[in-house]
Design a protein around this motif. Structure first.
Motif, PDB file in Angstrom:
ATOM      1  N   GLU A  67       0.860  -1.178   0.000  1.00 37.71           N
ATOM      2  CA  GLU A  67       0.000   0.000   0.000  1.00 37.71           C
ATOM      3  C   GLU A  67       0.896   1.228   0.000  1.00 37.71           C
ATOM      4  N   ILE A  68       0.789   2.016  -1.041  1.00 36.69           N
ATOM      5  CA  ILE A  68       1.617   3.206  -1.194  1.00 36.69           C
ATOM      6  C   ILE A  68       0.741   4.435  -0.968  1.00 36.69           C
ATOM      7  N   SER A  69       1.168   5.277  -0.044  1.00 37.35           N
ATOM      8  CA  SER A  69       0.470   6.528   0.233  1.00 37.35           C
ATOM      9  C   SER A  69       1.496   7.642   0.222  1.00 37.35           C
ATOM     10  N   LEU A 238      -2.124   1.931  -4.875  1.00 39.04           N
ATOM     11  CA  LEU A 238      -1.363   3.186  -4.974  1.00 39.04           C
ATOM     12  C   LEU A 238      -2.281   4.383  -4.804  1.00 39.04           C
ATOM     13  N   ASP A 239      -1.963   5.242  -3.831  1.00 44.09           N
ATOM     14  CA  ASP A 239      -2.662   6.510  -3.627  1.00 44.09           C
ATOM     15  C   ASP A 239      -1.595   7.594  -3.548  1.00 44.09           C
ATOM     16  N   ALA A 240      -1.353   8.266  -4.677  1.00 42.75           N
ATOM     17  CA  ALA A 240      -0.254   9.218  -4.770  1.00 42.75           C
ATOM     18  C   ALA A 240      -0.578  10.576  -4.167  1.00 42.75           C
ATOM     19  N   GLY A 241      -1.861  10.892  -4.004  1.00 44.72           N
ATOM     20  CA  GLY A 241      -2.227  12.204  -3.506  1.00 44.72           C
ATOM     21  C   GLY A 241      -2.217  13.274  -4.578  1.00 44.72           C
ATOM     22  N   LEU A 242      -1.694  12.954  -5.744  1.00 40.96           N
ATOM     23  CA  LEU A 242      -1.673  13.832  -6.913  1.00 40.96           C
ATOM     24  C   LEU A 242      -2.065  13.006  -8.126  1.00 40.96           C
TER      25      LEU A 242
END
Length: 863
Positions: A67-69, A238-242
């Motif tokens: 999980e990538i934040s 993946l949740d890059a925030g952008l």
């Protein structure tokens, strides 16, 4: 962060594996045990003549969920063990994890019971595990051998029973020029282990005087022509925030689902992938520029923070000051084939970019070290032509005696007042990696850069030698663009982005900030700082540095809260950074298992307090409710795959065992076409024995009891010599142009390094770069109309056709048409990779190797 519910995957045996093993037709007992050590290289999944499964590897499957934040990643690795035998076993598996991972959890699932691992001092954890194993309890032990190599042991698995091991870690992602990179290593590649043997072990290399744990970092490979019997799946949320752009993996086929512009779900298309190379995922974020950011956490253990500071925009002014550049090329057996050709491609392009006022030199190393010029020379057309010719003559073979090359490249920098820029091109596959890092630290007047070449590189070593060498590393995969990598190297050397970086905290209550010395920036990477803070406060910090010779200053407002429950992983990340800093204070002692007691104690206490894996702390789990009968379990070591692109016979030899060079080094790699021997380097008037292996080029040669020795010219040429009483082979004399520097043979570029190879030899080298030794030998026999077939041929040739494994550059229609034109008959197409299996008329083998679309060809051997 929360973890998604873990999915369950069935584990079908892949068609590729069935084909390979069906053709092997290997008959084994249900449990094969080495008589002396009572250890096995692993029980593999094999088939009986009637096609039924007979035995299986105790490691069935590895499942990876990430999980990538933002710039943080939480990864959960689940290893499924199962005992297919009639007696209880102990499974032992040596596997990799990222070199900067903070491993903070391990648990064991036995039946429906979950046993959470305890973090204990390593010796205590091993004692608990051994006691449980002896008493018949199911138990598991997780040890760290290197920051990127771990050992999982599981004892007393009953026949037919399953045990699941779950390991969890957190890490920060690499960010550069608008792109993030997530890396998951899948295989521990074979490592060259120098030193005198001190005893045997479960690995293919023994423990030695230089690497006391050599056997623990060298897992045995699966037997020739067989799969290791376990596979891997990978799932990334993946949740890059952008907004995310260009999500892709060059290393594996993946499926990508986009929930929205900022989120993605990435999976391996083949959920039973062969674990034989690093998985790399890269993705761009909108704006191409990272913003300043501060994450904090403050509860009972105090306050912790990770700060990301954006790099400045690059100034286009280029520094044209003449540079002294030393290129060092690894020509050892592990680089044989694809890796060395990619390294040579990149190095040739780097040489092409030298300025006329630059000076340079070229060093190659394997079992011994060769230096082209006695001193760095000007980048004249004549000198560059000599360098290119010297480079062309190098091929992969022999051991990886990197220390001699390190000293030869860096020692001269201590006696000069200008900076020497050293660029290493290697896979870094050595067992004395910590000693090499320690050596680099001693040379403050050199800049060390590196190209990590291959699909399973030792990133721990190359990250650290460039960190302490104040340079930068770039990893070049076998499918990557060598010219682009070479251009980036010159951009970095000519125009560093920001140097002499420091941060002024202006009275803010921070402590223990790492890294203590901020590395220079050579590309658009952020400055990442991790530290503790004592209490809530607000203020402004100042980032300072030099950019193109001018002062760079930026003020950044920050606020540390009194309480912040989120981001609890920051405590583990800080502790991991502090442990890394402490290890760096005595890498030499750590390599010899003699680390300074005060450092060892501090690292141990940090591991215990923050529940982290270290060299001196381990996780252990014991199932107390179930006690098995029947005495000690039989140990089974899980075999590993030979990394993709690596030539198996260049490392293990035809006999599938690591060959011995000399009594001085029982773990030298064995090179193709040669026999175990010694290589002599010259140091003054004395002759010194060095580990090596012959015939494969790259400076390796043969030294046998009949008195044959190498010429110092060094591409495997053999000349008459005399045997001294000590057993050292002494060449009659070095060529007039050869001299000795730092235990390395120096070849004066004004002379002739070696007689120019014949057209036949050049052709042979060209074929060996793309074909297995058995295939090249068959081609040469057909040219000579020789009717005496080698015994090996019967294992892959029948009815005038060879059964082959062919790795392709691409699988385009054009490529497949080219294969068909050569009479290729497809037997199997591995959809998850560039591998195809099929038959080709032996008369077309040479034409097959000449195809640009063909990367490498190996026989599909039958028993």
């Amino acid at each position: 962060m929360t973890s998604n519910s873990l999915l369950r995957f069935s584990i079908p045996f892949t068609i590729a594996s069935i084909l390979a093993i069906a053709y092997c037709l290997i008959q084994v007992s249900e449990l094969t045990v080495t008589a002396q050590t009572e250890q096995s290289a692993g029980a593999l999944m094999v088939l009986t003549p009637d096609g039924k499964q007979k035995a299986q590897c105790p490691l069935k499957h590895t499942d990876v969920k990430a999980e990538i934040s933002g710039f943080l990643s939480r990864v959960v690795v689940t290893q499924d063990f199962e005992n297919p035998f009639k007696e209880k076993i102990e499974a032992v598996y040596v596997f990799p994890l990222p070199q900067n991972a903070a491993v903070d959890n391990m648990s064991m699932l036995v039946g429906d019971r979950v046993v959470r691992g305890k973090i204990l001092p390593r010796e205590q954890a091993q004692a608990v595990y051994e006691a449980a194993k002896t008493s018949g309890q199911v138990a598991s032990l997780l040890d760290q051998e290197r920051p990127n190599i771990f050992t999982q042991s599981v004892a007393n698995i009953l026949p037919g029973e399953k045990v699941k091991i779950t390991i969890s870690y957190v890490e920060t992602l690499k960010y550069e020029n608008g792109a993030y990179e997530f890396v998951f290593p899948m295989v521990v590649a074979p490592r060259y282990v120098p030193g005198d043997s001190t005893g045997a072990g479960a690995g293919f290399a023994p423990d030695t005087t230089q690497v006391p744990d050599g056997s623990r970092i060298t897992p045995r490979p699966a037997p020739r022509g067989m799969r290791a019997g376990h596979d891997i799946s990978l799932d990334i949320t993946l949740d890059a925030g952008l907004a995310i752009e260009n999500v892709a993996s060059k290393t594996h086929d993946v499926s990508i689902e986009r929930a929205d512009v900022a989120r993605a779900h990435v999976r391996l298309k083949d959920q039973a992938t062969i674990p034989n190379k690093d998985f790399i995922l890269r993705y761009d974020v909108s704006g191409k520029s990272i913003q300043d950011g501060l994450l904090t956490h403050r509860l009972s253990k105090g306050g912790f923070f990770t700060m990301i500071l954006q790099p400045p925009e690059r100034v286009t002014v280029e520094d044209i000051t003449p540079k002294e550049l030393i290129f060092v090329l690894d020509t050892s057996g592990s680089m044989s084939g694809f890796p060395i050709e990619k390294a040579k491609e990149t190095m040739k392009l780097a040489l092409d970019n030298l300025y006329p006022a630059d000076t340079f030199n070229l060093i190659t190393f394997s079992g011994d070290t060769h230096i082209l010029f006695e001193q760095p020379v000007a980048a004249t057309p004549d000198n560059l032509q000599k360098a290119q010719a010297f480079l062309t003559s190098r091929s992969g073979g022999g051991g990886t005696e990197m220390m001699t090359a390190i000293k030869a490249a860096l020692d001269p920098s201590d006696k000069q007042n200008h900076v020497r820029i050293v660029c290493f091109m290697t896979d870094g596959l050595v067992g004395n990696d910590m000693a090499i890092i320690d050596e680099v630290k001693k040379h403050s007047n050199a800049r060390v850069f590196a190209f990590g070449i291959g699909g399973s590189v030792n990133r721990f070593l190359l990250d650290k030698v460039t960190e302490y060498g104040r340079g930068e590393v770039e990893y070049v995969g076998l499918n990557d663009d060598g010219s682009a990598a070479a251009k980036r190297f010159y951009e970095r050397v000519r125009n560093p982005l920001l140097t002499d970086i420091s941060v002024e905290w202006n009275g803010l209550p921070v402590a223990d900030v790492y890294p203590q010395r901020i590395p220079d920036l050579f590309s658009a990477k952020p400055v990442i700082l991790t530290g503790r803070y004592l209490n809530g406060a607000a203020g402004t910090i100042r980032l300072k540095g030099k950019m193109s010779g001018n002062d760079f200053v930026r003020d950044i407002p920050v606020q540390f809260p009194d309480n912040e429950a989120r981001h609890d992983v920051l405590a583990a990340l800080w502790a991991r950074q502090r442990i890394d800093d402490l290890m760096g204070q005595d890498y030499g002692g750590l390599q010899r298992s003699e680390m300074k007691p005060e450092l060892k104690e501090t690292i141990t206490q940090l591991g215990l307090e923050y529940r982290l894996m270290t060299q001196f702390t381990s996780f252990v789990a014991v199932e107390e409710m179930v006690v098995t009968d029947g005495g000690q379990p039989r140990r089974i070591d899980v075999p590993v795959e030979v990394p993709e692109g690596m030539r198996r016979d260049a490392i293990y030899g035809e006999a599938d065992v690591l060959r011995v060079g000399s009594s001085k080094n029982l773990s030298s790699f064995y090179s193709v076409g040669g026999s175990p021997g010694q290589v002599v380097t010259r140091s003054g008037s004395k002759s010194k024995r060095a580990a090596g292996a012959g015939g494969g080029g790259g400076g390796a040669g043969v030294g046998s009891g009949s008195g044959r020795g190498i010429s110092a010219g060094g591409s495997g040429n053999v000349g008459a010599g005399s045997m001294r009483p000590s057993g050292t082979v002494q060449p009659p004399s070095a060529p007039p142009a050869a001299r000795s520097v730092a235990n390395a043979v120096v070849i004066d570029g004004a002379g002739t390094p070696e007689p120019p190879p014949s057209a036949d030899e050049l052709r042979r080298r060209q074929l060996r770069a793309k074909g297995d030794a058995a295939i090249v030998a068959l081609i040469e026999r057909l040219k000579k109309n020789d009717t005496n077939a080698a015994p090996t041929e019967a294992r892959f040739v029948s009815d005038g056709k060879a059964e082959l494994q062919i790795w392709l550059v691409d699988k385009s229609e054009k490529t497949l048409a080219e294969l068909k034109a050569l009479g290729f008959e497809l037997m199997h197409d591995s959809k998850a990779s560039m591998l195809v299996i099929g038959r080709v008329p032996i008369s077309k083998l040479e034409a097959l190797l000449d195809l640009k679309s063909v990367r490498y060809v190996a026989p599909l051997l039958k028993n």
